[in-house]
Scaffold this motif. Structure first.
Motif, PDB file in Angstrom:
ATOM      1  N   ILE A 353      51.446 -56.159  37.982  1.00  0.00           N
ATOM      2  CA  ILE A 353      52.880 -56.332  37.722  1.00  0.00           C
ATOM      3  C   ILE A 353      53.698 -55.607  38.785  1.00  0.00           C
ATOM      4  CG2 ILE A 353      54.749 -55.873  36.076  1.00  0.00           C
ATOM      5  CD1 ILE A 353      52.744 -56.137  33.817  1.00  0.00           C
ATOM      6  N   ALA A 354      53.176 -54.504  39.320  1.00  0.00           N
ATOM      7  CA  ALA A 354      53.893 -53.748  40.350  1.00  0.00           C
ATOM      8  C   ALA A 354      54.193 -54.655  41.539  1.00  0.00           C
ATOM      9  CB  ALA A 354      53.070 -52.544  40.793  1.00  0.00           C
ATOM     10  N   GLY A 355      55.393 -54.507  42.096  1.00  0.00           N
ATOM     11  CA  GLY A 355      55.777 -55.322  43.240  1.00  0.00           C
ATOM     12  C   GLY A 355      55.980 -56.779  42.902  1.00  0.00           C
ATOM     13  N   SER A 356      56.517 -57.056  41.707  1.00  0.00           N
ATOM     14  CA  SER A 356      56.742 -58.430  41.263  1.00  0.00           C
ATOM     15  C   SER A 356      58.205 -58.665  40.928  1.00  0.00           C
ATOM     16  CB  SER A 356      55.901 -58.732  40.010  1.00  0.00           C
ATOM     17  OG  SER A 356      54.524 -58.626  40.265  1.00  0.00           O
ATOM     18  N   VAL A 357      58.585 -59.943  40.901  1.00  0.00           N
ATOM     19  CA  VAL A 357      59.851 -60.350  40.302  1.00  0.00           C
ATOM     20  C   VAL A 357      59.552 -60.772  38.872  1.00  0.00           C
ATOM     21  CG1 VAL A 357      61.844 -61.882  40.415  1.00  0.00           C
ATOM     22  CG2 VAL A 357      60.718 -61.172  42.517  1.00  0.00           C
ATOM     23  N   ILE A 358      60.185 -60.113  37.916  1.00  0.00           N
ATOM     24  CA  ILE A 358      59.949 -60.383  36.497  1.00  0.00           C
ATOM     25  C   ILE A 358      61.173 -61.091  35.938  1.00  0.00           C
ATOM     26  CG2 ILE A 358      59.500 -59.357  34.233  1.00  0.00           C
ATOM     27  CD1 ILE A 358      58.460 -56.869  35.931  1.00  0.00           C
ATOM     28  N   VAL A 359      61.009 -62.329  35.513  1.00  0.00           N
ATOM     29  CA  VAL A 359      62.098 -63.092  34.909  1.00  0.00           C
ATOM     30  C   VAL A 359      61.902 -63.077  33.400  1.00  0.00           C
ATOM     31  CG1 VAL A 359      63.294 -65.304  34.787  1.00  0.00           C
ATOM     32  CG2 VAL A 359      62.230 -64.588  36.946  1.00  0.00           C
ATOM     33  N   LEU A 360      62.852 -62.494  32.694  1.00  0.00           N
ATOM     34  CA  LEU A 360      62.810 -62.482  31.228  1.00  0.00           C
ATOM     35  C   LEU A 360      63.698 -63.612  30.728  1.00  0.00           C
ATOM     36  CD1 LEU A 360      63.054 -58.653  30.479  1.00  0.00           C
ATOM     37  CD2 LEU A 360      61.015 -60.089  30.530  1.00  0.00           C
ATOM     38  N   ASP A 361      63.074 -64.733  30.421  1.00  0.00           N
ATOM     39  CA  ASP A 361      63.825 -65.882  29.919  1.00  0.00           C
ATOM     40  C   ASP A 361      64.225 -65.620  28.476  1.00  0.00           C
ATOM     41  OD1 ASP A 361      65.015 -68.343  30.093  1.00  0.00           O
ATOM     42  OD2 ASP A 361      63.195 -69.469  29.645  1.00  0.00           O
ATOM     43  N   GLU A 362      65.431 -66.044  28.114  1.00  0.00           N
ATOM     44  CA  GLU A 362      65.972 -65.781  26.777  1.00  0.00           C
ATOM     45  C   GLU A 362      65.849 -64.286  26.466  1.00  0.00           C
ATOM     46  OE1 GLU A 362      67.658 -68.064  25.607  1.00  0.00           O
ATOM     47  OE2 GLU A 362      66.838 -69.793  26.657  1.00  0.00           O
ATOM     48  N   ALA A 363      66.451 -63.473  27.315  1.00  0.00           N
ATOM     49  CA  ALA A 363      66.302 -62.016  27.214  1.00  0.00           C
ATOM     50  C   ALA A 363      66.799 -61.464  25.888  1.00  0.00           C
ATOM     51  CB  ALA A 363      67.046 -61.340  28.369  1.00  0.00           C
ATOM     52  N   GLN A 364      67.676 -62.195  25.228  1.00  0.00           N
ATOM     53  CA  GLN A 364      68.215 -61.706  23.956  1.00  0.00           C
ATOM     54  C   GLN A 364      67.162 -61.704  22.852  1.00  0.00           C
ATOM     55  OE1 GLN A 364      68.712 -64.771  25.072  1.00  0.00           O
ATOM     56  NE2 GLN A 364      68.163 -66.104  23.373  1.00  0.00           N
ATOM     57  N   ILE A 366      64.238 -60.193  22.798  1.00  0.00           N
ATOM     58  CA  ILE A 366      63.421 -58.986  22.653  1.00  0.00           C
ATOM     59  C   ILE A 366      63.691 -58.397  21.270  1.00  0.00           C
ATOM     60  CG2 ILE A 366      62.967 -56.661  23.523  1.00  0.00           C
ATOM     61  CD1 ILE A 366      63.945 -57.601  26.255  1.00  0.00           C
ATOM     62  N   PRO A 367      62.670 -58.190  20.448  1.00  0.00           N
ATOM     63  CA  PRO A 367      62.903 -57.668  19.098  1.00  0.00           C
ATOM     64  C   PRO A 367      63.684 -56.364  19.122  1.00  0.00           C
ATOM     65  CG  PRO A 367      60.661 -58.449  19.302  1.00  0.00           C
ATOM     66  CD  PRO A 367      61.252 -58.501  20.679  1.00  0.00           C
ATOM     67  N   THR A 368      64.747 -56.296  18.348  1.00  0.00           N
ATOM     68  CA  THR A 368      65.669 -55.172  18.407  1.00  0.00           C
ATOM     69  C   THR A 368      64.996 -53.851  18.067  1.00  0.00           C
ATOM     70  OG1 THR A 368      67.426 -56.690  17.759  1.00  0.00           O
ATOM     71  CG2 THR A 368      67.901 -54.355  17.590  1.00  0.00           C
ATOM     72  N   GLU A 369      64.048 -53.850  17.123  1.00  0.00           N
ATOM     73  CA  GLU A 369      63.428 -52.590  16.718  1.00  0.00           C
ATOM     74  C   GLU A 369      62.556 -51.976  17.817  1.00  0.00           C
ATOM     75  OE1 GLU A 369      61.195 -55.851  14.341  1.00  0.00           O
ATOM     76  OE2 GLU A 369      63.155 -55.547  15.279  1.00  0.00           O
ATOM     77  N   TYR A 370      62.262 -52.745  18.875  1.00  0.00           N
ATOM     78  CA  TYR A 370      61.505 -52.221  20.011  1.00  0.00           C
ATOM     79  C   TYR A 370      62.337 -52.202  21.287  1.00  0.00           C
ATOM     80  CZ  TYR A 370      57.530 -53.088  16.933  1.00  0.00           C
ATOM     81  OH  TYR A 370      56.663 -53.094  15.877  1.00  0.00           O
ATOM     82  N   LEU A 371      63.637 -52.440  21.156  1.00  0.00           N
ATOM     83  CA  LEU A 371      64.459 -52.678  22.339  1.00  0.00           C
ATOM     84  C   LEU A 371      64.475 -51.490  23.291  1.00  0.00           C
ATOM     85  CD1 LEU A 371      66.364 -54.656  23.760  1.00  0.00           C
ATOM     86  CD2 LEU A 371      68.257 -53.605  22.529  1.00  0.00           C
ATOM     87  N   GLU A 372      64.673 -50.274  22.769  1.00  0.00           N
ATOM     88  CA  GLU A 372      64.802 -49.136  23.668  1.00  0.00           C
ATOM     89  C   GLU A 372      63.491 -48.836  24.402  1.00  0.00           C
ATOM     90  OE1 GLU A 372      66.629 -45.835  21.639  1.00  0.00           O
ATOM     91  OE2 GLU A 372      68.602 -46.618  22.174  1.00  0.00           O
ATOM     92  N   ALA A 373      62.380 -49.005  23.739  1.00  0.00           N
ATOM     93  CA  ALA A 373      61.094 -48.806  24.412  1.00  0.00           C
ATOM     94  C   ALA A 373      60.902 -49.849  25.512  1.00  0.00           C
ATOM     95  CB  ALA A 373      59.948 -48.869  23.406  1.00  0.00           C
ATOM     96  N   CYS A 374      61.283 -51.101  25.231  1.00  0.00           N
ATOM     97  CA  CYS A 374      61.158 -52.163  26.237  1.00  0.00           C
ATOM     98  C   CYS A 374      62.062 -51.888  27.434  1.00  0.00           C
ATOM     99  CB  CYS A 374      61.496 -53.517  25.621  1.00  0.00           C
ATOM    100  SG  CYS A 374      60.283 -54.106  24.415  1.00  0.00           S
TER     101      CYS A 374
END
Length: 732
Positions: A353-364, A366-374
């Motif tokens: 994953i290091a040195g990559s472009v990460i596209v988070l599709d439908e970023a909204q 992400i489960p809220t209860e884990y949001l800060e860790a993510c």
């Protein structure tokens, strides 16, 4: 050291055995190469040299010769790391102790790191590794943040762990199964991102030539042009706020490839929350870039049946183990849970994953209860591992909101120059809130439309409405139901039939759960949506007048069910949507102002780190450097109440695979293929099917539906057991 061995072979005189020193040096070189991507080559080398040091003993040689006695071969190297590499050598100790069984917790209970370091049995004749040089005290290759020093060190430990376990797997594979190792090298060599960029250019040019010159297509081209124009910007966090139907899938891929080429990055990782999107997007990317260049990694993945040979299938499976591919399309579950896992199988891919472009599709999503860790993990990847992250969505979730998020993302750059103007230009619907509707009145309105899509929050409600609509119409011609009670092949077949009817313009009425809301290419003149969060309503609106072909705006009708779903999260989202609309009565309910206010209210909660993941991984450190890696992995689960997959053997292909499953010694490959014919059920439904005698357990563990009457062609699996909700069709 030349008298000791890492792996044995069939040669009785040991001439074909792998010398231990050879294995240690091979793994050290690979791990150093992997870790050098994020400036930690010396860490990878140390981990590789020490990981199997405990094999330098007659007891382990005897085990290779056939002795049944177990040998602890990792504690010795872990102790050497602690004693000779300075205080942070304990990070290497974690890595070495866990390189087979997974990263341990760091405490003093049995099985934990400090228990192992204190009580682990080291054979008295273990060799002290002559000729291996230690670098002295190790230090991190980057500046640690003051507010999350421990979290950064824990994250770094997991990344070094990834380098070691992948290097160890690869060298062991090269010695033990060289024919398998040869498959990892593609026949034509590694595909460079630059060549993929050129292929995408040609694909997009042809796509533009064949598209009709509608206002929507003109805006899509403008969006694509802006993405490519902004691609050379410095690495960091980006947002791509494009309304549904604006072509953000290929525009985001173009930005990612151009950005990767401009900055010498290694790969593009596209993380998607919904099964319906991942299968569709992966197919589109493979059309554009070539099937060999795009790795699709999720639980429902099935190789195309026209692939050339078995070696091709095996190469794809091997690439999925460590994401060794230029473009990876995966799920949020796979991506984020791997970042917090302790298992070798899941962590093996992390260094790639290091040195990559990460596209988070439908970023909204992400489960809220884990949001800060993510968010904390994303910050680590961008700030210390050379990544760029693109938050790609029609409903940007305000992840940079410093007032409500402790881990708010810093300096997020919006790719679009004027998202508000873009939203207005692509506005193709009018949204109307009609209040409460009973099922009878709702059904009457649905059957009164020629073509209509109705989306509700539960599978039970979707099925009940379908039955009422069928009774009202007296037939099922042109009436469709969609939910995850239908196995994936069945759902895709129904979606294809729906698309055909929409083009031909006969009656087409569809009642569905939210699985159609994101990424499913449907275009209805009228959409009904049960009250939900504003992001869900916006996604539903994206299935209405999608191509802008109507002479007027499409109609989106939002209603409240008389018996709303009981799930707390759905109620919370609907409540926050109501608060937003009351606070901004004159604003467009799906506009950017309302959406940002909605997410501000949604995120203003104490449960953004419900499992206290940040607290567990960011403690006040003492000299023992204790982290609960195993406990964190147990807690960090996007899907807590995991479904049980029931195989539906209705189609000939499924029945053939079931027969294969009954007799194969290696069920994993067959089970992967059977995912396409599997329905996930909750524990209550599973118990009900079992009590009704509708299940057979193949080999005592693989559930098969043996009463085919329980699966109806219109609605799928009919299992009793109460209300079941799968809000976003998450997959792993």
């Amino acid at each position: 050291m030349f008298d000791f061995y890492a792996h044995s072979s069939e040669s009785a005189d040991k001439s074909g055995w792998q010398p231990l020193l050879e294995h240690l040096n091979n793994v050290a070189r690979r791990a150093e190469e992997f870790a050098e991507v994020f400036g930690a080559g010396s860490w990878g080398r140390c981990a590789g040299l020490l990981h199997d040091a405990g094999k330098a003993t007659q007891a382990f040689t005897a085990r290779l010769e056939g002795s049944p006695a177990r040998v602890d071969h990792s504690t010795f190297g872990a102790r050497l790391a602690r004693d000779r590499l300075g205080r942070l050598g304990l990070l290497i100790s974690y890595v070495i102790v866990g390189h087979h069984g997974g990263l341990p917790d760091g405490g003093v209970q049995e099985g934990e790191l400090h228990f192992r370091l204190k009580n682990g049995k080291i054979p008295p004749d273990v060799d002290l590794l002559p000729g291996i040089e230690f670098p002295g005290e190790l230090s991190p290759p980057f500046k640690l943040p003051k507010d999350r020093t421990a979290f950064s060190l824990a994250f770094f430990t997991r990344m070094v762990f990834s380098c070691l376990v992948d290097a160890d797997f690869l060298d062991t594979e090269a010695f033990c199964t060289p024919e398998k190792a040869r498959l990892r090298t593609q026949p034509d060599g590694a595909v460079l991102l630059g060549s993929l960029q050129q292929r995408l250019n040609e694909f997009l040019l042809e796509k533009a030539r064949s598209a009709p010159p509608t206002p929507v297509n003109t805006l899509r081209q403008a969006i694509l042009a802006q993405c490519r124009e902004k691609a050379p910007l410095p690495r960091g966090f980006f947002s791509l706020t494009v309304p549904t139907g604006g072509g953000k899938t290929f525009s985001s891929l173009a930005f990612a490839l151009d950005h990767a080429v401009a900055h010498g990055l290694r790969r593009v990782i596209y993380a998607i929350p919904f099964t319906s999107i991942i299968e569709q997007n992966a197919r589109e990317f493979q059309k554009a870039l070539g099937e060999d260049s795009v790795l699709e990694h999720h639980c429902n993945y099935k190789e195309s049946e026209d692939a050339e040979d078995e070696a091709y299938h095996r190469r794809r499976g091997l690439a999925a183990e460590n994401w060794d591919a230029p473009v990876v399309v995966t799920t949020n579950v796979q991506f984020f849970e791997s970042l917090f896992s302790n298992k070798t199988s899941r962590c093996r891919k992390l260094h790639n994953i290091a040195g990559s472009v990460i596209v988070l599709d439908e970023a909204q999503a992400i489960p809220t209860e884990y949001l800060e860790a993510c968010l904390a993990a994303l910050r680590e990847l961008v700030e210390r591992y050379g990544c760029t992250v693109v938050l790609c969505t029609a409903t940007q979730p305000a992840l940079d909101d410093q007032s409500s998020l402790r881990m708010a993302l810093p300096q997020v750059q919006e790719i679009m120059d004027d998202p508000q103007r873009l939203y207005q230009g692509l506005q193709r619907t009018a949204v109307r809130f009609v209040g409460k509707l009973c099922d009878e009145d709702l059904t009457a309105q649905l059957v009164g439309e020629l073509q209509v899509l109705c989306i509700v929050s539960t599978r039970a409600h979707a099925r009940a409405l379908f039955e009422k609509a069928r009774q009202a119409l007296g037939e099922t011609e042109g009436l469709y139901h969609l939910s995850t009670n239908m196995y994936p092949v069945h759902r895709r077949r129904v979606l294809d039939e729906i698309r055909a009817r929409l083009k031909e313009k006969p009656p087409c009425r569809v009642i569905s759960t939210s699985l159609v809301e994101a990424g499913v290419d449907l275009d209805f003149p009228v959409v009904y949506r049960a009250m939900a969060g504003l992001d869900s309503i916006a996604q539903a609106a994206g299935r209405c007048n999608r191509e802008g072909r109507l002479s007027h705006k499409g109609r989106v009708v939002v209603f409240e069910a008389l018996n709303p779903p009981r799930m707390p999260w759905v109620r919370r989202c609907a409540s926050r949507a109501g608060e937003t609309l009351r606070a901004l009565p004159d604003a467009d309910p799906l506009g950017l102002e309302a959406m940002r206010r909605y997410f501000h209210l949604l995120y203003d909660a104490e449960d953004l780190d419900k499992k206290q993941i940040l607290s567990l991984l960011n403690p006040k450190l003492d000299q023992d450097l204790i982290w609960p890696f195993r406990e964190t992995a147990r807690l960090f689960r996007f899907i807590e109440d995991e479904t049980i997959g029931v195989i539906i053997p209705i189609e000939p292909q499924a029945r053939a695979l079931v027969q294969e499953l009954r007799y194969t010694q290696f069920p994993r490959t067959t089970l992967r293929k059977l995912q396409q014919y599997t329905v996930g059920v909750r524990s209550r439904e599973y118990a009900a099917l079992g009590a009704a005698g509708a299940l057979e357990l193949i080999h005592g563990e693989f559930p098969l539906l043996c009463n085919e009457a329980a699966y109806r062609p219109e609605v799928g699996l009919c299992a009793e057991g109460g209300e079941v909700w799968n809000p976003e069709d998450l997959c792993i």
